[in-house]
Design an enzyme around this catalytic site. Structure first.
Site, short mmCIF file in Angstrom:
data_model
loop_
_atom_site.label_atom_id
_atom_site.label_comp_id
_atom_site.label_asym_id
_atom_site.label_seq_id
_atom_site.Cartn_x
_atom_site.Cartn_y
_atom_site.Cartn_z
N CYS A 1 -40.73 32.26 66.83
CA CYS A 1 -39.08 32.87 65.51
C CYS A 1 -39.90 34.39 65.99
O CYS A 1 -40.77 34.70 65.78
CB CYS A 1 -40.21 33.31 64.53
SG CYS A 1 -39.67 34.32 63.36
N CYS B 1 -39.94 36.25 63.80
CA CYS B 1 -42.07 37.03 63.06
C CYS B 1 -42.97 37.75 64.43
O CYS B 1 -43.64 38.44 64.24
CB CYS B 1 -42.70 35.25 63.07
SG CYS B 1 -41.92 34.65 62.45
#
Length: 106
Positions: A31, A34
């Site tokens: 991600c 993230c």
């Protein structure tokens, strides 16, 4: 205080049993957003460590907790107080926004 990696096995004791609020960052290695917020969360953890713990749960390695709290999109941050989720924020944001949101819900 640095962020702490939490697993399915340690979630109950580390987060739900904590005597202070804990912000849990649900994330995954693949991600991009993230990874973008990770340094900001480390800095926030250093700045607000006396008021709140910051934990990270890798949803790929710990699907139990992610399923338990209905995590469908990441990054998802959930603030737990007294063992209960009290606020959440979805998506990446600059450090100033993340810190301002966290301070407003503490």
């Amino acid at each position: 205080m640095p962020t702490k990696a939490v697993t399915d096995a340690s979630f109950a004791s580390e987060v739900l049993g904590s005597d202070k609020p804990v912000l849990v960052d649900f994330w995954a290695d693949w991600c991009g957003p993230c990874k973008m917020i990770a340094p900001a969360l480390e800095e926030i953890s250093e700045e607000l460590g006396d008021r709140v713990g910051i934990a990270k749960v890798d949803i790929m390695e710990n699907p139990g907790v992610a399923t338990q709290f209905g995590v469908q999109s990441i990054p998802l941050m959930i603030l737990f107080k007294d063992g209960k989720p009290v606020a959440q924020k979805l998506g990446a944001a600059p450090k100033s926004q993340l810190k301002g949101w966290l301070e407003s819900v503490l």
